[in-house]
Write a protein that holds these residues in place. Structure first.
Motif, short mmCIF file in Angstrom:
data_model
loop_
_atom_site.label_atom_id
_atom_site.label_comp_id
_atom_site.label_asym_id
_atom_site.label_seq_id
_atom_site.Cartn_x
_atom_site.Cartn_y
_atom_site.Cartn_z
N VAL A 26 62.39 112.20 31.00
CA VAL A 26 63.48 111.33 30.58
C VAL A 26 63.49 110.07 31.43
O VAL A 26 63.37 110.15 32.66
CB VAL A 26 64.86 112.03 30.70
CG1 VAL A 26 65.95 111.14 30.13
CG2 VAL A 26 64.84 113.38 30.00
N GLY A 27 63.62 108.90 30.77
CA GLY A 27 63.68 107.64 31.49
C GLY A 27 64.97 106.90 31.19
O GLY A 27 65.43 106.88 30.04
N TYR A 28 65.57 106.30 32.23
CA TYR A 28 66.82 105.55 32.10
C TYR A 28 66.57 104.12 32.58
O TYR A 28 65.97 103.91 33.63
CB TYR A 28 67.92 106.16 32.96
CG TYR A 28 68.21 107.62 32.66
CD1 TYR A 28 69.27 107.99 31.83
CD2 TYR A 28 67.44 108.63 33.24
CE1 TYR A 28 69.54 109.33 31.56
CE2 TYR A 28 67.70 109.97 32.98
CZ TYR A 28 68.76 110.31 32.14
OH TYR A 28 69.01 111.64 31.89
N LEU A 29 67.05 103.14 31.81
CA LEU A 29 66.91 101.73 32.18
C LEU A 29 68.24 101.21 32.72
O LEU A 29 69.30 101.44 32.12
CB LEU A 29 66.49 100.91 30.97
CG LEU A 29 66.34 99.40 31.23
CD1 LEU A 29 65.08 99.14 32.06
CD2 LEU A 29 66.27 98.63 29.91
N TYR A 30 68.17 100.49 33.86
CA TYR A 30 69.37 99.93 34.48
C TYR A 30 69.22 98.43 34.71
O TYR A 30 68.11 97.94 34.96
CB TYR A 30 69.64 100.60 35.84
CG TYR A 30 70.11 102.03 35.72
CD1 TYR A 30 71.47 102.34 35.68
CD2 TYR A 30 69.18 103.08 35.65
CE1 TYR A 30 71.90 103.65 35.58
CE2 TYR A 30 69.61 104.39 35.54
CZ TYR A 30 70.97 104.67 35.51
OH TYR A 30 71.39 105.97 35.39
N ASP A 31 70.35 97.73 34.61
CA ASP A 31 70.42 96.33 35.02
C ASP A 31 70.63 96.32 36.53
O ASP A 31 71.64 96.83 37.03
CB ASP A 31 71.59 95.65 34.30
CG ASP A 31 71.65 94.15 34.58
OD1 ASP A 31 71.40 93.75 35.73
OD2 ASP A 31 71.96 93.39 33.65
N LEU A 32 69.70 95.74 37.28
CA LEU A 32 69.77 95.78 38.74
C LEU A 32 70.83 94.83 39.31
O LEU A 32 71.14 94.89 40.49
CB LEU A 32 68.40 95.45 39.34
CG LEU A 32 67.30 96.50 39.13
CD1 LEU A 32 66.02 96.07 39.84
CD2 LEU A 32 67.75 97.86 39.64
#
Length: 223
Positions: A26-32
């Protein structure tokens, strides 16, 4: 670590968090900039084509000369497909992704880093490394910005890997007693409070995925 120097821009910078499971990745994308989760995607770990549990994969890495490379290639392919899906579905440039953190059980982390898992298959089930690992994305062929930093969480010992470390790091340091249970193909249990936890692992795969069962079926809805 200085990764890059960019002109001032309103364009977002991104980071990824991955849970590399024995069965599912599972991969999660975040705004840094805002630390908000933007998207997630998951896929079947391609290593399941070799075997359903960690012991089969450890044996394959040891018994076949090309086994470790094959297992490493399969998990990297899985991760890169997830990245491709996330970027395509959210119209994101891979070069704007500068960070990716990874956790998983001990065997998955060894295979992800292309480290021989020999002693994870033998008593006393010791790992090759235990500390966290930081490398450039290009070194692991992860398709984000080539200068991006890949961080793999520390292994707590034996078959208790970075996935358990990730859970414990997320808990509040409030002095409360806690029982943490992760029922994955490779399961873990942690009991303790604040900075003192006892951890152990067990095989949950036969119940959850059905691997190794000669009679019956996996734990799912019957027909």
């Amino acid at each position: 670590i200085l990764i890059n120097v960019l002109p001032h821009s309103e364009e977002p910078l991104y980071g990824l968090a991955f849970d590399v499971g024995t069965t599912t990745v599972v991969g999660y994308l975040y705004d840094l900039k805002t630390y908000k989760q933007i998207a997630l995607s998951s896929k079947l770990n391609k290593q399941t084509s070799i075997g359903g549990d960690v012991i089969i994969r450890i044996d394959y890495a040891m018994d076949d000369k090309a086994g470790l490379k094959r297992l490493n290639d399969l998990v990297i392919e899985t991760v890169n497909e997830i990245i491709e899906d996330i970027c395509t579905n959210n119209n994101i440039d891979k070069n704007r992704i500068y960070q990716a953190n990874f956790c998983g059980n001990s065997t998955m982390q060894h295979l992800f880093l292309k480290l021989y898992p020999t002693y994870l298959g033998k008593v006393p089930f010791s790992s090759t490394i235990q500390e966290s690992v930081c490398v450039k994305a290009k070194d692991l062929k992860i398709k984000i910005n080539p200068l991006g930093v890949i961080t793999v969480l520390p292994i707590l010992g034996g078959h208790v890997g970075g996935d358990t470390a990730a859970v414990l790091l997320s808990l509040e340091n409030d002095g409360k007693n806690r029982l943490v249970i992760d029922l994955g193909t490779n399961g873990e249990v942690a009991v303790g409070t604040t900075y003192n936890y006892k951890v152990a692992s067990m095989a949950s795969g036969p119940a959850l995925e059905g691997y190794g069962l000669e009679n019956g079926m996996r734990g799912t809805t019957g027909y």
